[in-house]
Design a protein around this motif. Structure first.
Motif, PDB file in Angstrom:
ATOM      1  N   LYS A  27       0.833  -1.207   0.000  1.00 41.94           N
ATOM      2  CA  LYS A  27       0.000   0.000   0.000  1.00 41.94           C
ATOM      3  C   LYS A  27       0.865   1.254   0.000  1.00 41.94           C
ATOM      4  CE  LYS A  27      -4.531  -0.658   0.720  1.00 41.94           C
ATOM      5  NZ  LYS A  27      -5.579  -0.028  -0.026  1.00 41.94           N
ATOM      6  N   THR A  28       1.930   1.254   0.808  1.00 45.12           N
ATOM      7  CA  THR A  28       2.767   2.452   0.901  1.00 45.12           C
ATOM      8  C   THR A  28       3.640   2.632  -0.340  1.00 45.12           C
ATOM      9  OG1 THR A  28       4.401   1.204   2.157  1.00 45.12           O
ATOM     10  CG2 THR A  28       2.806   2.494   3.410  1.00 45.12           C
ATOM     11  N   LEU A  31       2.007   5.059  -2.876  1.00 43.38           N
ATOM     12  CA  LEU A  31       1.900   6.480  -2.551  1.00 43.38           C
ATOM     13  C   LEU A  31       3.031   7.256  -3.221  1.00 43.38           C
ATOM     14  CD1 LEU A  31       1.039   6.318   1.245  1.00 43.38           C
ATOM     15  CD2 LEU A  31      -0.510   6.746  -0.649  1.00 43.38           C
TER      16      LEU A  31
END
Length: 68
Positions: A27-28, A31
């Motif tokens: 998920k990170t 970003l």
């Protein structure tokens, strides 16, 4: 009464923690962060208000003399 078999619990808990860690890392990775954040130029504008040129006195209700 049968006993609960807890021999697989450490493997399940460790695999769950590892899975959550991998999901968090994925998920990170998606970003996007700015490389060099530049400070914004904050300029304030001066507005000429007509009441700024006058001297005014404001009376609060508690400072007024008592009326009997």
């Amino acid at each position: 009464m049968p006993q609960l078999d807890t021999s697989t619990w450490p493997i399940i808990i460790l695999s769950m923690i590892l899975t959550l860690f991998i999901m968090l890392q994925l998920k990170t990775l998606k970003l996007v962060f700015p490389l060099n954040p530049a400070p914004k130029n904050m300029t304030t504008q001066k507005y000429n208000n007509p009441w700024e040129m006058k001297w005014t006195k404001i009376y609060s209700p508690l400072s007024l003399p008592l009326q009997s």
